[in-house]
Design an enzyme around this catalytic site. Sequence first.
Site, PDB file in Angstrom:
ATOM      1  N   LYS A   1      -0.377  -9.608  -8.600  1.00 36.71           N
ATOM      2  CA  LYS A   1      -1.468  -9.284  -7.907  1.00 36.71           C
ATOM      3  C   LYS A   1      -2.591  -9.268  -8.942  1.00 36.71           C
ATOM      4  O   LYS A   1      -2.607  -8.307  -9.826  1.00 36.71           O
ATOM      5  CB  LYS A   1      -1.344  -7.984  -7.141  1.00 36.71           C
ATOM      6  CG  LYS A   1      -2.402  -7.287  -6.528  1.00 36.71           C
ATOM      7  CD  LYS A   1      -2.126  -6.107  -5.845  1.00 36.71           C
ATOM      8  CE  LYS A   1      -3.346  -5.469  -4.760  1.00 36.71           C
ATOM      9  NZ  LYS A   1      -2.966  -4.486  -4.128  1.00 36.71           N
TER      10      LYS A   1
ATOM     11  N   THR B   1       0.913  -1.932   3.512  1.00 32.77           N
ATOM     12  CA  THR B   1      -0.228  -1.892   4.721  1.00 32.77           C
ATOM     13  C   THR B   1       0.322  -3.092   5.814  1.00 32.77           C
ATOM     14  O   THR B   1      -0.099  -2.621   7.053  1.00 32.77           O
ATOM     15  CB  THR B   1      -1.503  -2.700   3.966  1.00 32.77           C
ATOM     16  OG1 THR B   1      -1.826  -1.836   3.169  1.00 32.77           O
ATOM     17  CG2 THR B   1      -2.443  -2.990   4.998  1.00 32.77           C
TER      18      THR B   1
ATOM     19  N   THR C   1       1.752  -4.478  -1.480  1.00 32.61           N
ATOM     20  CA  THR C   1       1.252  -5.693  -2.342  1.00 32.61           C
ATOM     21  C   THR C   1       0.972  -5.034  -3.832  1.00 32.61           C
ATOM     22  O   THR C   1       1.317  -5.785  -4.637  1.00 32.61           O
ATOM     23  CB  THR C   1      -0.218  -6.029  -1.946  1.00 32.61           C
ATOM     24  OG1 THR C   1      -0.991  -4.717  -1.898  1.00 32.61           O
ATOM     25  CG2 THR C   1      -0.235  -6.682  -0.547  1.00 32.61           C
ATOM     26  N   ASP C   2       0.823  -3.800  -4.009  1.00 33.18           N
ATOM     27  CA  ASP C   2       0.807  -3.197  -5.229  1.00 33.18           C
ATOM     28  C   ASP C   2       1.977  -3.697  -6.299  1.00 33.18           C
ATOM     29  O   ASP C   2       1.677  -4.040  -7.356  1.00 33.18           O
ATOM     30  CB  ASP C   2       0.677  -1.723  -5.455  1.00 33.18           C
ATOM     31  CG  ASP C   2      -0.664  -1.013  -4.927  1.00 33.18           C
ATOM     32  OD1 ASP C   2      -1.282  -2.043  -4.371  1.00 33.18           O
ATOM     33  OD2 ASP C   2      -0.990  -0.021  -4.827  1.00 33.18           O
TER      34      ASP C   2
HETATM   35  N1  GLU Z   1      -0.765   0.947  -2.114  1.00 29.27           N
HETATM   36  C1  GLU Z   1       0.157   0.654  -1.094  1.00 29.27           C
HETATM   37  C2  GLU Z   1       1.337  -0.531  -1.355  1.00 29.27           C
HETATM   38  O1  GLU Z   1       1.334  -1.192  -2.117  1.00 29.27           O
HETATM   39  C3  GLU Z   1      -0.422   0.104   0.128  1.00 29.27           C
HETATM   40  C4  GLU Z   1      -1.281  -1.029   0.013  1.00 29.27           C
HETATM   41  C5  GLU Z   1      -0.398  -2.482   0.348  1.00 29.27           C
HETATM   42  O2  GLU Z   1       0.401  -2.710   1.046  1.00 29.27           O
HETATM   43  O3  GLU Z   1      -1.066  -3.342  -0.048  1.00 29.27           O
HETATM   44  O4  GLU Z   1       2.417  -0.260  -0.811  1.00 29.27           O
END
Ligand code: GLU
Length: 436
Positions: free
Chosen positions: A254, A100, A176-177
């Site tokens: 997380k 993101t 973030t995942d």
């Molecule tokens: N799920 C995706 C990822 O971890 C997009 C969400 C995000 O960036 O937190 O890359």
Amino acid sequence: MKKVERFLKEKGINVGDSIKITTKEGIEYKGLVMPPYELSEGETLTLKLDNGYNIGILVDNIIDVAVVKRAKPKESREFKKALPKKPNLPNVTILGTGGTIASKIDYETGAVYPAFTAEELALAVPEIFEIANITPKMIMNIFSEDMKPEYWVKIAHEVAKALNEGEDGVIIGHGTDTMGYTAAALSFMLRDLGKPVILVGAQRSSDRPSSDAAMNLICSVRMATADFGEVAVVMHGETGDTYCLAHRGTKVRKMHTSRRDAFRSINDIPIAKIWSDGRIEFLRDDYRRRTNSEVWVDDKVEEKVALVKTFPGMHSEIIDFFVDKGYKGIVIEGTGLGHTPTHLIPSIERAVQEGVAVCMTSQCIYGRINMNVYSTGRKLLKAGVIPCEDMLPETAYVKLVWVLGHTQNLEEVRKMMLTNYAGEITPYTRFDTYLR
Ligand code: GLU
């Protein structure tokens, strides 16, 4: 063709154009034309309003439409500009990997595309150029759920290259995942590290009013220029915009799907608070300071490693499967102090006998395992399971991938798994580290 597509075609409107519409009820809306949702019936036009929210309007309800501004031609977005370096500022490279933080919706195609050219960064978060000379470099553009050990190695080499070429710090923009896994991987792979390596992400994308992207990025640049020489994750410390926290790369997780303060240090306290006015308050003393050592990448990995969560009613064939498939290591996320269902023990014994390293962590997440308390734990220890102290299950998994890249001798693996390489094992569990 969906009704909305026909409507746009007839009116000569493209996705990404700014338009003004009037509905049968006489209400006017102004906004950007969004691509039709793939799964929608296709009778609704979606507009992104100036306040960042999307609204859907039935095409049949629209009586008037006018183009306010045409979408920018695509080429201009490819424009890259080298920004002049200010000699009095430190130098920081930002490596983009996706997620993101590095994405913007392309309203023409509906695709998510990277926003990591220097120009786009400068436009989005101009404050960071006051703190450091920023060199952005997109090295991959993936969702972090698609990360894998091979990419951890690639990122580690990019970091080492930038630091050894003289950068004062490196920031990695990351989804973030699985950011915690990459942070752990870099913590193990970057040896003799003496400069800040900061992972940063965003829970809410930068086109949303509640985005955390800008403040996270500003705080990460502050941390990347600090007197600090480790891998850390920098993200919002609470839901407001008061401060970010820097978490040690091996102790961070997380813990929430959507909150801005989703990242927490587990079984440990964060390294520092980075206030929005730029102050850095170190919360502990036992962190590595900045040095001039040359960093090198210890990138040996074994990919045939599994992370398995146990559950009531679990069949032992799940363990057998990994052994039969030639896996070299299994990290178990067991229950409580480090247990599995009792009927799994023969399969675990067999795994160890066949040379598979089996490590134990706890699905409680908080606390330390202790396999001496109950008979199940004692039997698992006797079967040869390696107790991973207070390591996070994900960190133990990453560590086992790395350790098995160095040795597959089970005694050596045990020794390495229980050696504290990057703060992944705390000597004792502090009382004040639970759900703060
Ligand atoms: N799920 C995706 C990822 O971890 C997009 C969400 C995000 O960036 O937190 O890359």
